[in-house]
Design a protein around this motif. Structure first.
Motif, PDB file in Angstrom:
ATOM      1  N   GLN A 136      20.612  18.872   3.273  1.00  0.00           N
ATOM      2  CA  GLN A 136      19.454  17.970   3.231  1.00  0.00           C
ATOM      3  C   GLN A 136      18.508  18.371   2.097  1.00  0.00           C
ATOM      4  O   GLN A 136      17.940  17.521   1.404  1.00  0.00           O
ATOM      5  N   GLN A 137      18.387  19.682   1.933  1.00  0.00           N
ATOM      6  CA  GLN A 137      17.525  20.201   0.877  1.00  0.00           C
ATOM      7  C   GLN A 137      18.032  19.752  -0.493  1.00  0.00           C
ATOM      8  O   GLN A 137      17.251  19.277  -1.332  1.00  0.00           O
ATOM      9  N   GLU A 138      19.331  19.873  -0.671  1.00  0.00           N
ATOM     10  CA  GLU A 138      19.933  19.492  -1.947  1.00  0.00           C
ATOM     11  C   GLU A 138      19.740  17.999  -2.229  1.00  0.00           C
ATOM     12  O   GLU A 138      19.405  17.599  -3.342  1.00  0.00           O
ATOM     13  N   LYS A 139      19.904  17.205  -1.176  1.00  0.00           N
ATOM     14  CA  LYS A 139      19.750  15.767  -1.310  1.00  0.00           C
ATOM     15  C   LYS A 139      18.306  15.421  -1.710  1.00  0.00           C
ATOM     16  O   LYS A 139      18.072  14.614  -2.621  1.00  0.00           O
ATOM     17  N   ALA A 140      17.346  16.043  -1.064  1.00  0.00           N
ATOM     18  CA  ALA A 140      15.928  15.764  -1.350  1.00  0.00           C
ATOM     19  C   ALA A 140      15.573  16.173  -2.776  1.00  0.00           C
ATOM     20  O   ALA A 140      14.847  15.452  -3.483  1.00  0.00           O
ATOM     21  N   GLU A 141      16.091  17.299  -3.209  1.00  0.00           N
ATOM     22  CA  GLU A 141      15.795  17.765  -4.569  1.00  0.00           C
ATOM     23  C   GLU A 141      16.425  16.844  -5.612  1.00  0.00           C
ATOM     24  O   GLU A 141      15.812  16.536  -6.631  1.00  0.00           O
ATOM     25  N   LYS A 142      17.640  16.418  -5.331  1.00  0.00           N
ATOM     26  CA  LYS A 142      18.354  15.571  -6.270  1.00  0.00           C
ATOM     27  C   LYS A 142      17.605  14.235  -6.457  1.00  0.00           C
ATOM     28  O   LYS A 142      17.399  13.773  -7.581  1.00  0.00           O
ATOM     29  N   ILE A 143      17.177  13.653  -5.347  1.00  0.00           N
ATOM     30  CA  ILE A 143      16.438  12.392  -5.411  1.00  0.00           C
ATOM     31  C   ILE A 143      15.121  12.592  -6.168  1.00  0.00           C
ATOM     32  O   ILE A 143      14.724  11.771  -6.992  1.00  0.00           O
ATOM     33  N   SER A 144      14.461  13.711  -5.906  1.00  0.00           N
ATOM     34  CA  SER A 144      13.166  13.968  -6.554  1.00  0.00           C
ATOM     35  C   SER A 144      13.313  14.106  -8.059  1.00  0.00           C
ATOM     36  O   SER A 144      12.500  13.575  -8.825  1.00  0.00           O
ATOM     37  N   LEU A 145      14.335  14.821  -8.484  1.00  0.00           N
ATOM     38  CA  LEU A 145      14.562  14.975  -9.926  1.00  0.00           C
ATOM     39  C   LEU A 145      14.898  13.629 -10.555  1.00  0.00           C
ATOM     40  O   LEU A 145      14.447  13.320 -11.657  1.00  0.00           O
ATOM     41  N   LYS A 177       9.892  -1.973   6.790  1.00  0.00           N
ATOM     42  CA  LYS A 177      10.620  -1.642   8.008  1.00  0.00           C
ATOM     43  C   LYS A 177      10.123  -0.281   8.493  1.00  0.00           C
ATOM     44  O   LYS A 177       9.839   0.614   7.691  1.00  0.00           O
ATOM     45  N   PHE A 178       9.983  -0.136   9.782  1.00  0.00           N
ATOM     46  CA  PHE A 178       9.594   1.164  10.342  1.00  0.00           C
ATOM     47  C   PHE A 178      10.817   2.081  10.315  1.00  0.00           C
ATOM     48  O   PHE A 178      11.874   1.729  10.830  1.00  0.00           O
ATOM     49  N   ILE A 179      10.661   3.236   9.691  1.00  0.00           N
ATOM     50  CA  ILE A 179      11.781   4.172   9.585  1.00  0.00           C
ATOM     51  C   ILE A 179      11.630   5.246  10.664  1.00  0.00           C
ATOM     52  O   ILE A 179      10.691   6.042  10.606  1.00  0.00           O
ATOM     53  N   PRO A 180      12.531   5.281  11.654  1.00  0.00           N
ATOM     54  CA  PRO A 180      12.433   6.370  12.625  1.00  0.00           C
ATOM     55  C   PRO A 180      12.873   7.653  11.920  1.00  0.00           C
ATOM     56  O   PRO A 180      13.988   7.732  11.425  1.00  0.00           O
ATOM     57  N   PHE A 181      11.967   8.592  11.804  1.00  0.00           N
ATOM     58  CA  PHE A 181      12.320   9.805  11.049  1.00  0.00           C
ATOM     59  C   PHE A 181      12.256  11.029  11.946  1.00  0.00           C
ATOM     60  O   PHE A 181      11.553  11.048  12.956  1.00  0.00           O
ATOM     61  N   SER A 182      13.014  12.057  11.547  1.00  0.00           N
ATOM     62  CA  SER A 182      12.943  13.308  12.306  1.00  0.00           C
ATOM     63  C   SER A 182      11.937  14.240  11.647  1.00  0.00           C
ATOM     64  O   SER A 182      11.331  15.063  12.307  1.00  0.00           O
ATOM     65  N   LYS A 183      11.746  14.085  10.338  1.00  0.00           N
ATOM     66  CA  LYS A 183      10.773  14.919   9.626  1.00  0.00           C
ATOM     67  C   LYS A 183      10.215  14.168   8.434  1.00  0.00           C
ATOM     68  O   LYS A 183      10.874  13.287   7.883  1.00  0.00           O
ATOM     69  N   GLU A 184       9.004  14.548   8.042  1.00  0.00           N
ATOM     70  CA  GLU A 184       8.455  14.097   6.756  1.00  0.00           C
ATOM     71  C   GLU A 184       8.498  15.286   5.813  1.00  0.00           C
ATOM     72  O   GLU A 184       8.107  16.395   6.176  1.00  0.00           O
ATOM     73  N   LEU A 185       8.975  15.027   4.601  1.00  0.00           N
ATOM     74  CA  LEU A 185       9.138  16.086   3.608  1.00  0.00           C
ATOM     75  C   LEU A 185       8.435  15.669   2.326  1.00  0.00           C
ATOM     76  O   LEU A 185       8.205  14.478   2.101  1.00  0.00           O
ATOM     77  N   SER A 186       8.109  16.642   1.490  1.00  0.00           N
ATOM     78  CA  SER A 186       7.653  16.290   0.151  1.00  0.00           C
ATOM     79  C   SER A 186       8.161  17.305  -0.850  1.00  0.00           C
ATOM     80  O   SER A 186       8.367  18.474  -0.522  1.00  0.00           O
ATOM     81  N   VAL A 187       8.375  16.799  -2.048  1.00  0.00           N
ATOM     82  CA  VAL A 187       8.810  17.651  -3.149  1.00  0.00           C
ATOM     83  C   VAL A 187       7.893  17.366  -4.322  1.00  0.00           C
ATOM     84  O   VAL A 187       7.591  16.205  -4.615  1.00  0.00           O
ATOM     85  N   ILE A 188       7.438  18.411  -4.970  1.00  0.00           N
ATOM     86  CA  ILE A 188       6.647  18.240  -6.189  1.00  0.00           C
ATOM     87  C   ILE A 188       7.521  18.663  -7.355  1.00  0.00           C
ATOM     88  O   ILE A 188       8.123  19.738  -7.336  1.00  0.00           O
ATOM     89  N   VAL A 189       7.610  17.771  -8.327  1.00  0.00           N
ATOM     90  CA  VAL A 189       8.410  18.056  -9.519  1.00  0.00           C
ATOM     91  C   VAL A 189       7.472  18.116 -10.713  1.00  0.00           C
ATOM     92  O   VAL A 189       6.582  17.267 -10.851  1.00  0.00           O
ATOM     93  N   ALA A 190       7.668  19.114 -11.557  1.00  0.00           N
ATOM     94  CA  ALA A 190       6.933  19.168 -12.825  1.00  0.00           C
ATOM     95  C   ALA A 190       7.902  18.828 -13.941  1.00  0.00           C
ATOM     96  O   ALA A 190       9.083  19.194 -13.892  1.00  0.00           O
ATOM     97  N   ARG A 191       7.401  18.089 -14.916  1.00  0.00           N
ATOM     98  CA  ARG A 191       8.195  17.797 -16.117  1.00  0.00           C
ATOM     99  C   ARG A 191       7.260  17.966 -17.305  1.00  0.00           C
ATOM    100  O   ARG A 191       6.173  17.392 -17.321  1.00  0.00           O
ATOM    101  N   ASN A 192       7.659  18.769 -18.265  1.00  0.00           N
ATOM    102  CA  ASN A 192       6.727  19.056 -19.361  1.00  0.00           C
ATOM    103  C   ASN A 192       7.006  18.188 -20.590  1.00  0.00           C
ATOM    104  O   ASN A 192       7.903  17.350 -20.579  1.00  0.00           O
ATOM    105  N   LEU A 193       6.194  18.406 -21.625  1.00  0.00           N
ATOM    106  CA  LEU A 193       6.301  17.564 -22.827  1.00  0.00           C
ATOM    107  C   LEU A 193       7.677  17.650 -23.474  1.00  0.00           C
ATOM    108  O   LEU A 193       8.123  16.705 -24.122  1.00  0.00           O
TER     109      LEU A 193
END
Ligand code: ATP
Ligand code: MG
Ligand code: MG
Length: 369
Positions: free
Chosen positions: A226-235, A178-194
């Motif tokens: 919105q920031q909190e939501k994006a971080e939560k999903i990324s984690l 489905k085409f998602i009409p978006f207002s912004k594209e965001l990205s989050v990089i998560v690191a997870r170690n051993l």
């Protein structure tokens, strides 16, 4: 003095090697191109295809840790290497992220929001998508796509015969989203170690031109909620997949403020290059820390920043105007010999006191017009 073996020879591997050499590691890389960006920066290179098992074994024999910098390395080779060598990221993550069907189904099974999709099994599904999603919808190859290659927007009934032809000729699995009409594209990089410790990098707001990343703006111009939501999903993504190393999560912020995950990359990401100059720990250093069992480094943002990609068509203009770059701009070039249109040749990190000020500086250069 440990040696890190890198499958893949692109700029991501190059920047991993440069960061890691500062930390005292040695690097060996496997890539078919004898003059690859990563090969130039590594201590040793093996020149062969990613699916050459003998070459991969040679890399493994000289390495204490093996990583990949590119999700289209051969996952069969990786899964064989994993049996006898230390490949902390594992081949399973590679298999999931190499295939959109696998990736989207896996995310969906973790209750991570993704665009509604269907897998094309027959011609009829291309018609069915109209009822399911309406126009426009997007048809994508399941594997091998990047920079918008291997995707088609279907906007009306008139596009359907071509879409069917394309699917028939592709000889590849395909999905429809489905085409998602978006207002912004965001990205989050998560690191997870051993040890299972996780850390996110500040969220990037990404501007694409012709489906190719043009700018990453950090901090992203979004609300705290919105920031909190994006971080939560990324984690949640990183934890659910039990990632070791980095995972980049590309997301849409929809017009009603929801976050929808678009796709994943199990490696450093172009939208994280700002971290080289705006965070105490860059994404490349963080990746090494994560796969080598070190504690993760601090990632908070030290300064507003805009990263701008230098594509083949921009390079000569950048070099012409090099003396006009502001003193707070950091130029990074990848050592690629041939400047080809749309090829990523380097990037510039523009730092400043506000995003508006940095944006103004970039506009005044008139390089990306
Ligand atoms: P990359 O170079 O990031 O790996 P890619 O070729 O794998 O890109 P996507 O990230 O899936 O492709 O899509 C490229 C761009 O197309 C997205 O950044 C977004 O702008 C747009 N796009 C993709 N899927 C959708 C969708 N379902 N709805 C709206 N826009 C979309
Ligand atoms: Mg992609
Ligand atoms: Mg993408």
């Amino acid at each position: 003095d440990s040696t890190i073996g890198i499958l893949g020879g692109g700029q991501l591997g190059r920047m991993i090697s440069i960061a890691g050499r500062n930390m005292g590691y040695r690097f060996i890389t496997l890539d078919p191109n004898p003059d690859s960006p990563c090969g130039q920066a590594a201590d040793q290179q093996i020149i062969s295809s990613y699916s050459d098992l003998k070459a991969a074994k040679e890399l493994a024999d000289s390495s204490d840790v093996i990583t990949y910098e590119f999700e289209n390395v051969d996952s069969n080779v990786t899964s064989l290497l994993e049996k006898t060598s230390f490949v902390p990221q594992g081949s399973e993550l590679l298999q999931i992220t190499q295939n959109r069907i696998h990736e989207k189904s896996t995310l969906h099974s973790y209750n991570v929001p993704v665009a509604p999709f269907l897998v094309i099994e027959s011609e009829n599904d291309i018609h069915k998508a109209v009822d399911c999603f309406g126009f426009p919808y997007i048809m994508k190859t399941a594997t091998g796509g990047y920079d918008g290659k291997g995707q088609w927007i279907i906007s009306s009934m008139d596009d359907i015969p071509n879409a069917i032809e394309t699917w028939k000729n592709a000889g590849k699995d395909m999905i429809i989203e489905k085409f998602i009409p978006f207002s912004k594209e965001l990205s989050v990089i998560v690191a997870r170690n051993l040890q299972g410790q996780t850390k996110t990098f500040p969220i990037a707001e990404n501007i694409h031109i012709n489906n190719i990343l043009h700018q990453s703006i950090v901090p992203a111009r979004i609300t705290a909620e919105q920031q909190e939501k994006a971080e939560k999903i990324s984690l949640k993504v990183a934890e659910s997949l039990q990632v070791i190393g980095l995972i980049a999560i590309e997301m849409f912020l929809t017009n009603d403020g929801e976050i929808i995950v678009n796709e994943l990359a199990p490696r450093p990401h172009n939208s994280g290059h700002y971290s080289m100059d705006a965070c105490i720990t860059s994404q490349f250093e963080q990746h090494i820390r994560a796969i080598c069992g070190l504690p993760l480094g601090e990632t908070s943002l030290l300064s507003p920043i805009i990263m701008v990609n230098i594509l083949g068509q921009h390079l000569s203009e950048v070099l012409n105007k090099i003396s006009r770059l502001p003193p707070t701009a950091k130029l990074h070039l990848y050592g690629k010999k041939e400047s080809v249109e749309n090829r990523k040749m380097g990037h510039i990190n523009f730092l400043g006191s506000t995003i508006e000020q940095v944006d103004q500086q970039i506009k005044e250069l008139q390089i990306w017009t």
